[in-house]
Motif scaffolding. Structure first.
Motif, short mmCIF file in Angstrom:
data_model
loop_
_atom_site.label_atom_id
_atom_site.label_comp_id
_atom_site.label_asym_id
_atom_site.label_seq_id
_atom_site.Cartn_x
_atom_site.Cartn_y
_atom_site.Cartn_z
N LYS A 103 41.79 22.70 17.62
CA LYS A 103 41.54 22.59 18.96
C LYS A 103 40.30 23.22 19.89
O LYS A 103 39.53 22.86 20.52
CB LYS A 103 42.82 22.34 20.02
CG LYS A 103 43.88 21.19 18.96
CD LYS A 103 44.23 20.54 19.46
CE LYS A 103 45.11 19.44 19.19
NZ LYS A 103 45.19 17.93 18.86
N LYS A 143 48.20 22.22 25.00
CA LYS A 143 48.24 21.91 23.29
C LYS A 143 47.81 23.01 22.63
O LYS A 143 47.14 24.21 22.07
CB LYS A 143 46.43 21.27 22.93
CG LYS A 143 46.45 20.05 23.84
CD LYS A 143 44.97 19.50 23.41
CE LYS A 143 45.39 17.86 24.07
NZ LYS A 143 44.21 16.64 23.97
N GLY A 150 51.39 16.37 15.43
CA GLY A 150 51.75 15.57 16.84
C GLY A 150 52.82 15.93 17.32
O GLY A 150 52.68 15.31 18.41
N VAL A 153 51.59 18.83 21.82
CA VAL A 153 50.59 18.76 22.85
C VAL A 153 51.67 18.06 23.82
O VAL A 153 53.17 17.89 23.21
CB VAL A 153 49.64 17.55 22.74
CG1 VAL A 153 49.05 17.55 24.13
CG2 VAL A 153 48.68 17.25 22.16
N GLU A 185 43.76 21.95 28.92
CA GLU A 185 42.94 21.04 29.44
C GLU A 185 43.27 20.41 30.40
O GLU A 185 44.75 19.94 30.84
CB GLU A 185 42.05 20.34 28.33
CG GLU A 185 43.19 19.33 27.41
CD GLU A 185 42.25 18.53 26.38
OE1 GLU A 185 41.56 18.86 26.00
OE2 GLU A 185 42.67 17.30 26.77
N GLU A 186 42.23 19.55 31.45
CA GLU A 186 42.39 18.78 32.25
C GLU A 186 43.05 17.40 31.92
O GLU A 186 42.99 16.81 30.80
CB GLU A 186 41.04 18.85 33.20
CG GLU A 186 40.01 17.49 34.10
CD GLU A 186 39.08 16.91 33.31
OE1 GLU A 186 38.54 15.80 35.05
OE2 GLU A 186 38.12 17.81 32.52
N LEU A 188 43.54 13.66 31.55
CA LEU A 188 42.94 12.21 32.13
C LEU A 188 43.61 11.14 31.99
O LEU A 188 44.39 11.19 31.19
CB LEU A 188 42.14 12.00 30.81
CG LEU A 188 40.75 13.25 30.04
CD1 LEU A 188 40.32 13.00 29.39
CD2 LEU A 188 39.92 13.25 31.21
N GLU A 192 44.29 4.27 26.15
CA GLU A 192 43.44 5.04 25.30
C GLU A 192 43.66 4.02 23.94
O GLU A 192 43.83 3.17 24.16
CB GLU A 192 44.96 6.53 24.55
CG GLU A 192 45.01 7.53 25.31
CD GLU A 192 45.97 8.50 24.46
OE1 GLU A 192 46.16 8.57 23.41
OE2 GLU A 192 46.92 8.10 25.20
N LYS A 214 52.39 5.82 20.90
CA LYS A 214 53.03 7.28 20.65
C LYS A 214 54.17 7.15 21.05
O LYS A 214 54.88 7.35 20.57
CB LYS A 214 51.75 8.66 21.47
CG LYS A 214 50.86 8.66 20.90
CD LYS A 214 50.54 9.43 19.93
CE LYS A 214 49.35 9.64 19.13
NZ LYS A 214 49.57 10.43 17.96
N LEU A 283 39.79 12.57 23.41
CA LEU A 283 41.11 13.38 23.33
C LEU A 283 41.03 13.95 22.12
O LEU A 283 41.66 15.13 22.59
CB LEU A 283 42.56 12.87 23.98
CG LEU A 283 42.24 11.79 24.55
CD1 LEU A 283 43.93 10.53 24.63
CD2 LEU A 283 42.67 12.52 26.18
N GLU A 284 40.55 13.71 20.60
CA GLU A 284 40.55 14.75 20.44
C GLU A 284 39.61 13.72 19.35
O GLU A 284 39.32 13.34 18.91
CB GLU A 284 41.90 14.96 19.37
CG GLU A 284 42.88 13.48 19.19
CD GLU A 284 44.39 13.03 18.18
OE1 GLU A 284 44.67 14.18 17.83
OE2 GLU A 284 44.64 12.00 18.39
P1 ATP Z 1 47.59 13.51 16.66
O1 ATP Z 1 47.41 13.83 16.21
O2 ATP Z 1 49.28 13.45 16.39
O3 ATP Z 1 46.92 11.81 17.62
P2 ATP Z 1 47.20 16.08 18.60
O4 ATP Z 1 48.87 16.60 18.00
O5 ATP Z 1 46.77 16.20 18.07
O6 ATP Z 1 47.82 14.36 18.16
P3 ATP Z 1 46.12 14.10 20.83
O7 ATP Z 1 46.16 13.80 19.99
O8 ATP Z 1 45.30 15.52 21.48
O9 ATP Z 1 47.34 15.60 20.08
O10 ATP Z 1 47.40 14.12 22.07
C1 ATP Z 1 48.61 13.32 21.71
C2 ATP Z 1 48.43 12.16 22.63
O11 ATP Z 1 48.37 13.49 24.41
C3 ATP Z 1 47.65 11.68 22.76
O12 ATP Z 1 47.36 10.47 21.99
C4 ATP Z 1 46.83 11.21 24.92
O13 ATP Z 1 48.08 10.27 24.38
C5 ATP Z 1 47.87 12.11 25.05
N1 ATP Z 1 46.99 13.46 26.15
C6 ATP Z 1 46.41 14.38 24.92
N2 ATP Z 1 45.54 15.11 25.78
C7 ATP Z 1 45.56 14.39 27.02
C8 ATP Z 1 44.06 14.46 28.35
N3 ATP Z 1 43.23 15.68 28.21
N4 ATP Z 1 45.18 14.10 29.10
C9 ATP Z 1 45.60 12.58 29.12
N5 ATP Z 1 46.47 13.30 28.09
C10 ATP Z 1 46.50 13.55 26.93
#
Ligand code: ATP
Length: 421
Positions: A103, A143, A150, A153, A185-186, A188, A192, A214, A283-284
């Motif tokens: 990340k 994160k 998954g 976070v 992080e901030e 948001l 989605e 999710k 977001l990612e």
């Molecule tokens: P995956 O790969 O399984 O989707 P991950 O571990 O890579 O998950 P992210 O997708 O970064 O994680 O975050 C998981 C969820 O957390 C997002 O789908 C979103 O709902 C929430 N999330 C992540 N970052 C933020 C943010 N900055 N603000 C609000 N919600 C967030």
């Protein structure tokens, strides 16, 4: 032509199912596959896991092209290995896969290339992380830097939750090396969407849009999961939003990676948050297709996917135009008892109907034991219904879901609700 699909989930079943429809394909191998790929006589399931052994298999069988489903082998460098042996494979190298596997890498990359995302900082020192949280307040998002399936976070709605997440990841070492560094992080707000494209290093081809669900329970309640269902297309991604995401997020990412000397090949998945003013932020990134988004997307793809993949491997994606089923596809995940914390295995599965033009059941955590299907993982099946509206697609999917039985089955009853709204 022979093709190998690497992985064992619903995503891989859907990719293999689609490839097997191509008249140009002689055999689709799936490694290691699942109960559904084993039952499907258009597919050949092979019990090989290690990248070196997969490369040997490809050479021995004369496989023309390999497609990798999950992130772990990509982050471990399966593409580097195959290419070093002169074998055709579609996916990012280990270096490019850092867009997902770190990340911190992804955030620094977005920052450097002006790609809209949440404001952030990276920490390995707990005291500094706690101080940053106090200075910024809640809600705030913590994160783990690395891959945590998954689970890495925490969207903290209170300061207590945020501090506890830091302690869990940095002090208790809950995710090992993957959580030795954290990104804070901030938060948001917004809606989605999943925006997935194919890249050949320079050209980009967008797939149909989709939206994941999710949380485990209806109305987006309960714990986060790998995804309880998805539908395609996602109405929030209007044609003008699509153009904007390509212009502000996808194209700068592909160009930025090339400029940084790490050209991106493979599926690139941008997880977007679209705020109430209609501004998309990233977001990612994932460096592979989404699961369960793949299932409804593949159900809608009309073009010959084997040909598309060949173009992707040959750097000629600019010559491809994809054709989509105009209907909506809704994919409902059926999960095992105890999912997501401790899914139970070994429940007998009954009642999966034959595939029909308006409904397909993709397998994930299933296996064949003495010719009978049993649950063998958290997410067991993904039932995809197709219809002229989200409601009609839901009806197709849920009619089938209700005919399928295994003890303790969990599923949401509202997949696609944003599309209905
Ligand atoms: P995956 O790969 O399984 O989707 P991950 O571990 O890579 O998950 P992210 O997708 O970064 O994680 O975050 C998981 C969820 O957390 C997002 O789908 C979103 O709902 C929430 N999330 C992540 N970052 C933020 C943010 N900055 N603000 C609000 N919600 C967030």
């Amino acid at each position: 032509m022979k093709i190998l699909v690497v992985g064992s989930g619903g995503r891989e079943h859907a990719l293999a199912w689609k490839l097997a429809q191509s008249e140009r394909i002689q055999t689709v191998f799936v490694a290691p596959g699942n109960g559904g790929t084993a039952l499907d006589d258009r597919l050949v399931t092979v019990d090989v896991l290690e990248p070196e052994a997969l490369a040997d298999f490809v050479v021995r069988e004369g496989v023309a092209l390999t497609l990798v489903g999950p992130e772990a082998p990509l982050a471990a460098g399966i593409v580097n290995l195959f290419r070093s042996r002169g074998l055709k494979i579609f996916g990012p190298t280990r270096e490019a896969a850092q867009l997902e596997s770190s990340k911190d890498f992804a955030k620094a990359f977005m920052h450097r290339h002006g790609i809209p995302t949440a404001k952030y900082e990276t920490f390995s020192d707990a005291a500094a992380a706690h101080a940053y949280i106090d200075a910024n307040g809640a809600p705030i998002v913590i994160k783990a830097d690395g891959l945590a399936a998954g689970k890495g976070v925490v969207v903290a709605m209170s300061l207590d939750e945020a501090h506890a997440a830091v302690d869990h990841m940095l002090s208790d070492n809950a995710f090992g090396d993957a959580g030795a560094r954290i990104v804070i992080e901030e938060f948001l707000a917004g809606e989605e969407a999943s925006f997935i494209v194919m890249c050949d290093g320079k050209n980009v081809l967008a797939l149909a849009t989709s939206q994941d669900h999710k949380r485990l329970k209806d109305n987006d309640q309960g714990p986060n999961t790998g995804g309880m269902g998805a539908y395609s297309p996602a109405p929030i991604v209007t044609p003008s939003m699509h153009a904007r995401v390509m212009r502000e997020i996808i194209n700068p990412t592909i160009q930025g990676m090339a400029r940084d000397g790490i050209p991106f090949t493979g599926f690139l998945y941008a997880g977007l948050m679209i705020d109430s003013d209609g501004n998309p932020r990233t977001l990612e990134f994932n460096c592979r297709m989404g699961d369960p988004e793949t299932q409804p997307i593949m159900a809608r793809l009309k073009s010959d996917f084997a040909t598309v993949l060949e173009h992707a491997c040959n750097g000629t994606l600019d010559t491809v135009e994809l054709e989509w089923d105009r209907r909506t596809a809704v994919g409902v995940v059926m999960a095992a008892a105890g999912y997501p914390d401790s899914p139970r295995k070994g429940d007998v599965i009954d009642g999966i109907p034959q595939e029909a033009p308006e409904c397909i059941t993709f397998h994930a955590g299933t296996r064949l034991v003495d010719g009978k299907l049993q649950t063998s993982g958290g997410r067991v099946l993904c039932v995809v219904g197709l219809g002229d509206s989200v409601k009609m697609a839901q009806k197709q999917a849920y009619e089938t879901v209700e005919r399928i039985h295994f003890n303790g089955a969990q599923y949401r009853r509202d997949i696609g609700w944003r599309g209905v709204k």
